[in-house]
Design an enzyme around this catalytic site. Structure first.
Site, mmCIF file in Angstrom:
data_model
loop_
_atom_site.group_PDB
_atom_site.id
_atom_site.type_symbol
_atom_site.label_atom_id
_atom_site.label_comp_id
_atom_site.label_asym_id
_atom_site.label_seq_id
_atom_site.Cartn_x
_atom_site.Cartn_y
_atom_site.Cartn_z
ATOM 1 N N GLU A 1 0.822 -1.201 0.000
ATOM 2 C CA GLU A 1 0.000 0.000 0.000
ATOM 3 C C GLU A 1 0.864 1.262 0.000
ATOM 4 O O GLU A 1 0.696 2.144 -0.840
ATOM 5 C CB GLU A 1 -0.926 -0.001 1.226
ATOM 6 C CG GLU A 1 -1.860 1.178 1.287
ATOM 7 C CD GLU A 1 -2.802 1.214 0.091
ATOM 8 O OE1 GLU A 1 -3.617 0.295 -0.034
ATOM 9 O OE2 GLU A 1 -2.701 2.148 -0.718
ATOM 10 N N SER B 1 -7.181 2.191 -3.903
ATOM 11 C CA SER B 1 -5.946 2.643 -3.266
ATOM 12 C C SER B 1 -5.067 3.435 -4.208
ATOM 13 O O SER B 1 -4.332 4.316 -3.789
ATOM 14 C CB SER B 1 -5.105 1.426 -2.866
ATOM 15 O OG SER B 1 -5.486 0.954 -1.638
ATOM 16 N N ASP C 1 1.262 4.075 -2.991
ATOM 17 C CA ASP C 1 0.816 5.461 -2.812
ATOM 18 C C ASP C 1 1.926 6.450 -3.179
ATOM 19 O O ASP C 1 1.676 7.425 -3.894
ATOM 20 C CB ASP C 1 0.385 5.698 -1.353
ATOM 21 C CG ASP C 1 -0.857 4.903 -0.978
ATOM 22 O OD1 ASP C 1 -1.560 4.436 -1.896
ATOM 23 O OD2 ASP C 1 -1.120 4.730 0.230
#
Ligand SMILES: *[C@@H]1O[C@H](CO)[C@@H](O)[C@H](O)[C@H]1NC(C)=O
Ligand SMILES: *[C@@H]1O[C@H](CO)[C@@H](O)[C@H](O)[C@H]1NC(C)=O
Ligand SMILES: *[C@@H]1O[C@H](CO)[C@@H](O)[C@H](O)[C@H]1NC(C)=O
Ligand SMILES: *[C@@H]1O[C@H](CO)[C@@H](O)[C@H](O)[C@H]1NC(C)=O
Ligand SMILES: *[C@@H]1O[C@H](CO)[C@@H](O)[C@H](O)[C@H]1NC(C)=O
Ligand SMILES: *[C@@H]1O[C@H](CO)[C@@H](O)[C@H](O)[C@H]1NC(C)=O
Ligand SMILES: *[C@@H]1O[C@H](CO)[C@@H](O)[C@H](O)[C@H]1NC(C)=O
Ligand SMILES: *[C@@H]1O[C@H](CO)[C@@H](O)[C@H](O)[C@H]1NC(C)=O
Ligand SMILES: *[C@@H]1O[C@H](CO)[C@@H](O)[C@H](O)[C@H]1NC(C)=O
Ligand SMILES: *[C@@H]1O[C@H](CO)[C@@H](O)[C@H](O)[C@H]1NC(C)=O
Length: 653
Positions: free
Chosen positions: A301, A570, A305
């Site tokens: 994650e 995400s 990002d």
């Protein structure tokens, strides 16, 4: 707002007395159902002493929505005239008049003024009193209770009275009708699920086999792998830009998942050579959180990002809000409250919807004496919020008590008032929740009813759904709603309608148009109290989400030192957040301010987004909702058109 247990009974007779009299006292709260596991013992002894807390009401809660629209609606003369943090904290503290009125009633009823203290956040009046005194004050009878399960003791009454003219100033009193933590029994569900990442990981695992090597990717291969060049081409984002403003770092939230510098460096080298090796986020570490980690421990994650955001915002900086110590992170039932505490000190003790501060049965508790624990005090107001905050984590409405969600939702409203844009990933399970959340297929009731996501359904955040460039199509073709049935569970853009919040005014026309022109084929119910009624699958009266969308599939990343493909809403969220961050840099260069809550502007100007009209978001054994011209509950208003968005926001004050 008052908790639902308040009763406004027939008005008592006002006898024109100048002092408060029990004759004018009305029932303020009454217990509707027995509290499970608590048994009533004897009447409280008259001389037993208690700490009495009177929760003061915050009348501003009812005005809050209009206050936010006043600075967020492009037609308001006050557009973008944001508040300071102090003005917000002040506005939502109980008024001086409220405290004075309640204090006056207490002293007139025989509680000496010297005994009464107001808490620092102004939310409570606190004093010591005997059972006898409070029985008289509230015209009630107190009993001792014993919890069969926990062994805890408490005192409570069945109902209590407060003079009519004082009622509007009092939220609730303790001891009163409540037993145990306020959240329990307030709508929370025993079968909770702590999944929080709008998970890149599932996609990541299953795509390993198909992974292209980073070399050889270019603008003709965006249907196989999305690189920074693909994103710039899709949304027409130029490389030329205004100078990075020192007060416009992009905020990115992470919890229980950590970036590795090596992964960022590998990515920059492969896809963004203008970004210097070693470029890393500015730490804003909350309650004992730490980052980065060695490359073998990196999280999909965090790496995703930063690898999406840096190429879009560089040379602007990124601020990493990493939350919670190793013991608590990712393992708590509650979510986001410790983060919000760190951005707004007043939130640590702020009372709304019958909850004050963090919920000890749901949120982390600091200091944490665990060997991995953060042994400092809970961080309150430690960091100034960035202008844009991107959060790629979430849960479902089902997982948390309603009052907990509503109190937190108010905090997003308060961030909006201060000019902060808060973006959340809309979820990766279409109209469902993650498998195992509520039911095995992630749906409500008997597994047929759609499950709205948390905190996505809050009307004061901007939800980002996911789109995809399907095989054979290019960055010049329209994108479609993402859907990938392969893997452990299928991946589809999270969307639907809240069971907690009604449709907000800024969205009403868009939702009405969707229902009128593209009526979903499923039966619906009306109101969150009627989940599944008449075979309905969704709440026709709920806040719809997502609001917007951006690409979220086949994203080129480096994780654990290797090239891979990732995906999820995400990914969509840091893309959209980076674009807002870029627009703010341009506005700051033009002498203007940040954007704050962007939904009212976007719903009034849908043409600055690329409308997505192909695809659906399956879940709960259905096709989910269809995309359609205009807003839809799969891709919202659509994906960004950077030049159009920029022009619009440069034309606004
Ligand atoms: C106190 O409350 C009871 C009901 O619980 C009511 O019958 C009585 O009239 C009240 N007394 C006064 C003085 O208001
Ligand atoms: C009451 O106690 C039982 C065990 O004795 C437990 O399973 C149940 O969750 C408890 N109920 C509540 C509401 O706490
Ligand atoms: C917004 O607030 C300002 C200042 O309180 C007020 O003068 C104005 O009338 C409000 N505008 C709208 C559209 O509500
Ligand atoms: C882009 O990549 C494809 C596939 O690897 C390749 O065939 C093509 O020649 C490349 N085009 C350019 C302009 O590099
Ligand atoms: C950045 O913010 C700080 C404090 O909020 C302020 O003092 C400073 O002037 C700002 N810098 C610029 C360039 O606006
Ligand atoms: C908490 O979550 C972390 C992952 O962030 C995990 O490694 C750890 O084992 C969990 N701890 C507990 C007590 O569940
Ligand atoms: C990037 O920085 C790391 C750590 O300082 C170093 O080991 C690595 O060799 C650098 N890579 C390049 C390409 O300069
Ligand atoms: C560590 O976290 C767990 C929850 O994951 C909690 O039950 C435990 O109390 C924590 N340890 C301490 C010492 O707080
Ligand atoms: C449960 O499932 C059946 C279809 O399998 C449906 O008719 C019924 O309305 C569903 N909903 C509820 C809340 O029971
Ligand atoms: C439309 O979406 C479907 C999946 O729902 C996909 O198979 C198809 O290729 C898409 N069409 C276009 C034009 O992208």
């Amino acid at each position: 707002m008052r908790p639902s247990s308040h009763l406004s009974l027939t008005r008592g007779l006002l006898l024109g007395l100048s002092v408060f009299s029990a004759a004018s006292a009305l029932v303020h709260e009454k217990r509707e159902v027995a509290s499970p596991n608590w048994s009533r013992l004897s009447r409280a002894h008259p001389s037993d002493k208690h700490v009495v807390r009177i929760g003061l009401t915050q009348t501003s809660l009812e005005e809050a929505h209009d206050l936010l629209m006043n600075v967020s609606d492009p037609s308001s003369s006050n557009y973008a005239n944001f508040w300071t943090a102090e003005e917000v904290a002040d506005k939502f503290a109980p008024s001086k008049e409220t405290a004075r009125e309640v204090q006056g009633w207490l002293t007139a009823s025989g509680i000496p003024a010297t005994r009464i203290k107001q808490t620092q956040n102004r939310g409570w009046l606190v004093f010591h009193a005997t059972s006898k005194e409070i029985e008289s004050l509230f015209n009630t009878t107190y009993y001792e209770y014993h919890n069969r399960q926990t062994g805890k003791k408490a005192i409570a009454c069945d109902e209590y009275h407060i003079p009519e003219e004082i009622q509007k100033h009092v939220d609730y009193v303790h001891p009163g009708i409540r037993l145990g933590p306020s959240a329990a029994g307030a709508g929370g569900n025993s079968k909770r699920n702590a999944i929080k990442k709008r998970s890149a990981l599932k996609a990541h695992e299953r795509r390993k086999a198909h992974a292209n090597h980073a070399r050889g990717l270019n603008l003709t291969t965006c249907d196989e792998a999305i690189t920074p060049d693909c994103i710039r081409a899709l949304y027409k984002i130029p490389t030329s830009r205004a100078a990075a403003h020192p007060n416009n770092s992009l905020g990115v939230f992470e919890e229980g998942d950590y970036y590795a510098q090596k992964d960022l460096d590998l990515f920059f080298r492969a896809f963004s050579r203008n970004i210097p090796n070693g470029t890393h986020p500015i730490p804003a570490f909350i309650d004992g959180a730490e980052a980065p980690v060695p490359v073998e421990n990196a999280g999909g994650e965090s790496d995703l990002d930063f690898q999406l955001a840096y190429p879009l915002v560089h040379p602007q900086t990124i601020t990493l809000y990493q939350t919670d110590d190793a013991n608590w992170s990712y393992n708590t039932t509650g979510f986001l409250n410790t983060f919000l505490d760190a951005l707004d000190g007043s939130y640590c003790t702020y009372c709304a919807y019958g909850e004050c501060g963090n919920d000890p049965s749901l949120d982390p508790i600091y200091p944490d004496t665990d060997p991995d624990g953060y042994d400092g005090k809970l961080m309150c107001g430690a960091f100034k919020p960035t202008n844009v905050i991107s959060v790629s984590y979430g849960m479902q409405e089902y997982d948390l008590p309603e009052s907990y969600q509503q109190r937190q939702c108010m905090e997003y409203l308060k961030l909006g008032l201060q000019g902060v844009s808060v973006l959340f990933a809309s979820g990766d399970d279409g109209v469902a929740g993650p498998p195992g959340d509520a039911t095995t297929n992630g749906c409500l009731a008997n597994g047929t009813v759609f499950s709205p996501a948390f905190p996505n359904s809050c009307p004061y955040i901007t939800n980002v759904g996911a789109t995809k460039v399907y095989p054979g199509y290019t960055v010049h073709d329209p994108e479609s709603a993402v859907y990938d049935p392969a893997g452990l569970s299928s991946y589809a853009s999270g969307g639907g309608f809240s069971n907690i919040y009604p449709i907000p005014d800024y969205q009403a026309d868009a939702v009405a148009k969707y229902f009128k022109d593209h009526k979903p084929k499923y039966p619906y119910y009306e109101g969150g109290k009627n989940i599944g009624k008449n075979g309905g699958l969704y709440n026709r009266l709920g806040r719809g989400y997502p609001d917007v969308a951006a690409n979220g599939d086949n994203i080129a990343v480096f994780t654990n030192g290797e090239f891979d493909l990732s995906g999820g809403t995400s990914a969509s969220t840091p893309i959209f957040a980076s674009i807002l961050n870029r627009i703010i840099d341009e506005r700051l260069a033009a002498g203007k301010g940040p954007l704050g809550f962007v939904n009212p502007v976007l719903y009034k100007n849908p043409s600055v987004l690329n409308d997505i009209t192909n695809g659906t978001n399956p879940g709960c054994g259905t096709e989910g909702f269809s995309t359609a011209p205009g807003w839809d509950p799969a891709t919202g208003l659509g994906t960004p058109n950077y030049p159009k968005m920029l022009k619009m926001w440069l034309d606004l004050p």
